[in-house]
Motif scaffolding. Structure first.
Motif, PDB file in Angstrom:
ATOM      1  N   LYS A 118     -37.154   7.892 184.157  1.00 43.99           N
ATOM      2  CA  LYS A 118     -37.337   9.135 183.405  1.00 43.99           C
ATOM      3  C   LYS A 118     -37.198   8.900 181.909  1.00 43.99           C
ATOM      4  N   GLU A 119     -36.211   8.083 181.539  1.00 39.55           N
ATOM      5  CA  GLU A 119     -36.022   7.834 180.109  1.00 39.55           C
ATOM      6  C   GLU A 119     -37.128   6.936 179.549  1.00 39.55           C
ATOM      7  N   GLU A 120     -37.635   6.042 180.371  1.00 40.93           N
ATOM      8  CA  GLU A 120     -38.772   5.221 179.940  1.00 40.93           C
ATOM      9  C   GLU A 120     -39.945   6.124 179.563  1.00 40.93           C
ATOM     10  N   LYS A 121     -40.227   7.115 180.406  1.00 47.94           N
ATOM     11  CA  LYS A 121     -41.314   8.053 180.128  1.00 47.94           C
ATOM     12  C   LYS A 121     -41.041   8.836 178.848  1.00 47.94           C
ATOM     13  N   LEU A 122     -39.797   9.267 178.693  1.00 54.59           N
ATOM     14  CA  LEU A 122     -39.406  10.021 177.507  1.00 54.59           C
ATOM     15  C   LEU A 122     -39.563   9.171 176.244  1.00 54.59           C
ATOM     16  N   LEU A 123     -39.164   7.911 176.327  1.00 52.78           N
ATOM     17  CA  LEU A 123     -39.230   7.020 175.170  1.00 52.78           C
ATOM     18  C   LEU A 123     -40.665   6.722 174.744  1.00 52.78           C
ATOM     19  N   ASN A 124     -41.614   6.926 175.639  1.00 52.32           N
ATOM     20  CA  ASN A 124     -43.022   6.722 175.309  1.00 52.32           C
ATOM     21  C   ASN A 124     -43.658   7.943 174.645  1.00 52.32           C
ATOM     22  N   ASP A 125     -42.918   9.042 174.596  1.00 52.31           N
ATOM     23  CA  ASP A 125     -43.423  10.281 173.997  1.00 52.31           C
ATOM     24  C   ASP A 125     -43.270  10.217 172.474  1.00 52.31           C
ATOM     25  N   PRO A 126     -44.381  10.257 171.713  1.00 51.14           N
ATOM     26  CA  PRO A 126     -44.296  10.182 170.246  1.00 51.14           C
ATOM     27  C   PRO A 126     -43.396  11.254 169.639  1.00 51.14           C
ATOM     28  N   ALA A 127     -43.398  12.452 170.239  1.00 47.05           N
ATOM     29  CA  ALA A 127     -42.553  13.527 169.710  1.00 47.05           C
ATOM     30  C   ALA A 127     -41.074  13.174 169.892  1.00 47.05           C
ATOM     31  N   TYR A 128     -40.724  12.573 171.019  1.00 51.67           N
ATOM     32  CA  TYR A 128     -39.337  12.163 171.251  1.00 51.67           C
ATOM     33  C   TYR A 128     -38.970  11.008 170.331  1.00 51.67           C
ATOM     34  N   GLN A 129     -39.897  10.093 170.126  1.00 58.98           N
ATOM     35  CA  GLN A 129     -39.671   8.989 169.189  1.00 58.98           C
ATOM     36  C   GLN A 129     -39.378   9.532 167.793  1.00 58.98           C
ATOM     37  N   GLN A 130     -40.096  10.595 167.413  1.00 59.94           N
ATOM     38  CA  GLN A 130     -39.874  11.202 166.106  1.00 59.94           C
ATOM     39  C   GLN A 130     -38.488  11.812 166.011  1.00 59.94           C
ATOM     40  N   ARG A 131     -38.019  12.410 167.095  1.00 61.20           N
ATOM     41  CA  ARG A 131     -36.669  12.989 167.108  1.00 61.20           C
ATOM     42  C   ARG A 131     -35.613  11.898 166.967  1.00 61.20           C
ATOM     43  N   ILE A 132     -35.847  10.763 167.625  1.00 60.44           N
ATOM     44  CA  ILE A 132     -34.920   9.633 167.479  1.00 60.44           C
ATOM     45  C   ILE A 132     -34.892   9.173 166.026  1.00 60.44           C
ATOM     46  N   LEU A 178     -27.737  11.595 166.372  1.00 56.80           N
ATOM     47  CA  LEU A 178     -28.554  11.398 167.572  1.00 56.80           C
ATOM     48  C   LEU A 178     -28.111  12.361 168.675  1.00 56.80           C
ATOM     49  N   ARG A 179     -26.823  12.540 168.817  1.00 57.65           N
ATOM     50  CA  ARG A 179     -26.306  13.483 169.817  1.00 57.65           C
ATOM     51  C   ARG A 179     -26.752  14.898 169.501  1.00 57.65           C
ATOM     52  N   ARG A 180     -26.704  15.261 168.229  1.00 61.98           N
ATOM     53  CA  ARG A 180     -27.097  16.621 167.833  1.00 61.98           C
ATOM     54  C   ARG A 180     -28.598  16.822 167.979  1.00 61.98           C
ATOM     55  N   THR A 181     -29.365  15.822 167.615  1.00 59.18           N
ATOM     56  CA  THR A 181     -30.819  15.954 167.615  1.00 59.18           C
ATOM     57  C   THR A 181     -31.426  15.857 169.011  1.00 59.18           C
ATOM     58  N   LEU A 182     -30.964  14.884 169.792  1.00 60.48           N
ATOM     59  CA  LEU A 182     -31.550  14.654 171.111  1.00 60.48           C
ATOM     60  C   LEU A 182     -30.986  15.584 172.183  1.00 60.48           C
ATOM     61  N   LYS A 183     -29.709  15.952 172.029  1.00 58.01           N
ATOM     62  CA  LYS A 183     -29.047  16.871 172.968  1.00 58.01           C
ATOM     63  C   LYS A 183     -29.080  16.384 174.423  1.00 58.01           C
ATOM     64  N   ASN A 184     -29.104  15.084 174.620  1.00 59.93           N
ATOM     65  CA  ASN A 184     -29.110  14.576 175.992  1.00 59.93           C
ATOM     66  C   ASN A 184     -28.170  13.381 176.194  1.00 59.93           C
ATOM     67  N   THR A 185     -27.250  13.211 175.265  1.00 59.24           N
ATOM     68  CA  THR A 185     -26.286  12.121 175.400  1.00 59.24           C
ATOM     69  C   THR A 185     -24.953  12.492 174.765  1.00 59.24           C
ATOM     70  N   GLU A 186     -23.891  12.045 175.399  1.00 52.64           N
ATOM     71  CA  GLU A 186     -22.543  12.220 174.853  1.00 52.64           C
ATOM     72  C   GLU A 186     -21.951  10.869 174.468  1.00 52.64           C
ATOM     73  N   ARG A 187     -22.777   9.856 174.413  1.00 49.11           N
ATOM     74  CA  ARG A 187     -22.303   8.515 174.077  1.00 49.11           C
ATOM     75  C   ARG A 187     -21.752   8.477 172.649  1.00 49.11           C
ATOM     76  N   LYS A 188     -20.802   7.583 172.430  1.00 47.80           N
ATOM     77  CA  LYS A 188     -20.198   7.410 171.117  1.00 47.80           C
ATOM     78  C   LYS A 188     -20.538   6.033 170.556  1.00 47.80           C
ATOM     79  N   ALA A 189     -20.469   5.910 169.247  1.00 48.20           N
ATOM     80  CA  ALA A 189     -20.690   4.620 168.600  1.00 48.20           C
ATOM     81  C   ALA A 189     -19.609   3.637 169.056  1.00 48.20           C
ATOM     82  N   LYS A 190     -20.004   2.390 169.261  1.00 44.48           N
ATOM     83  CA  LYS A 190     -19.045   1.398 169.769  1.00 44.48           C
ATOM     84  C   LYS A 190     -19.130   0.111 168.956  1.00 44.48           C
ATOM     85  N   PRO A 191     -18.009  -0.593 168.858  1.00 42.96           N
ATOM     86  CA  PRO A 191     -17.985  -1.862 168.111  1.00 42.96           C
ATOM     87  C   PRO A 191     -18.502  -3.025 168.945  1.00 42.96           C
TER      88      PRO A 191
END
Length: 250
Positions: A215-229, A174-187
């Protein structure tokens, strides 16, 4: 002397701009090439998910809309949109995908209280994964916490070593594909989720982003961004099955 110096300065400035533009072009080409190589690598490893039974669970549904964004977007709709795209790419790779829901509905009976319906819904989602003898469970959710936070993040059961490997593989992609987060997996503690308490198979809960951020709400509604996720999650699943398990990123 002033004119000569100014002329030299102008020439150097032009040269500097040329170098910067050229460097930017080379960097862009490099990033594109690396992205293509990574995508082709994942495609070449798609055999790894063939015949694997994977439960894809878009959270909420029906009377349970989940969180809502500033412009009124419902979490249940985003979860389903991403889950459908993930299901398609997994199926095309040969996986046996089990969707907990494919429409705007929950897995409970009418005529009960909201609390009773929620409990029955979660029980039925877990039961579906158990009855299908699933190899993996992938939960799709959206985060909601203030208007400043952003970024997709993957969670796993703290006591599950395989779940940790799976979640880290997904988060890395997800980090590589989306290129907009540095978050890490967490338990997550088992007590925080009925699904985590109940399922023994590797489980990853993917929070696709913060619906509470305009801004992220708008991004999450984009089908192309959904496909990247969806592709990022799929790529992580492929890496999990293909191995090796000791170098899957965060």
């Amino acid at each position: 002397m002033g004119r000569v110096w100014f002329g030299v300065y102008r020439i150097n400035l032009k040269a500097m701009v040329t170098v910067i533009v050229l460097a930017a072009f080379i960097y862009t080409a490099y990033v594109y090439a690396m992205g293509r190589i990574a995508t082709e690598t994942i495609s070449a490893m798609s055999w790894a998910v063939s015949n694997q039974v994977i439960v894809v669970d878009p959270g909420h549904g029906g009377p349970d809309g989940g969180a809502s964004g500033p412009s009124g977007t419902l979490e249940k709709d985003l979860n389903l949109a991403v889950a459908q795209k993930l299901s398609l790419v997994l199926s095309q790779a040969g996986a046996a995908v089990v969707m907990t829901r494919e429409t705007d509905e929950d897995l409970s009976s009418e005529g009960k209280s909201i609390r009773e319906r929620k409990k029955e819904d979660m029980q039925n989602r877990a039961k579906l994964a158990i009855d299908s003898k699933a190899d993996l469970y992938i939960g799709i959710q959206a985060n909601s916490f203030g208007t400043e936070w952003t970024g997709a993040q993957t969670f796993y059961k703290a006591s599950s070593a395989k779940g940790e490997v799976l979640a880290k593989a997904i988060q890395g992609e997800l980090r590589r594909t989306l290129k907009n987060t540095e978050r890490k997996a967490k338990p997550l503690a088992e007590t925080s989720s009925y699904i985590l308490r109940t399922l023994d198979i590797p489980t990853a809960i993917v929070e696709v982003g913060f619906i509470s951020n305009p801004k992220e709400e708008k991004l999450l509604n984009d089908p192309a961004y959904q496909q990247r996720i969806a592709w990022g999650i799929y790529a992580g699943i492929v890496k999990y099955f293909a191995g090796p398990k000791d170098d899957l990123g965060q």
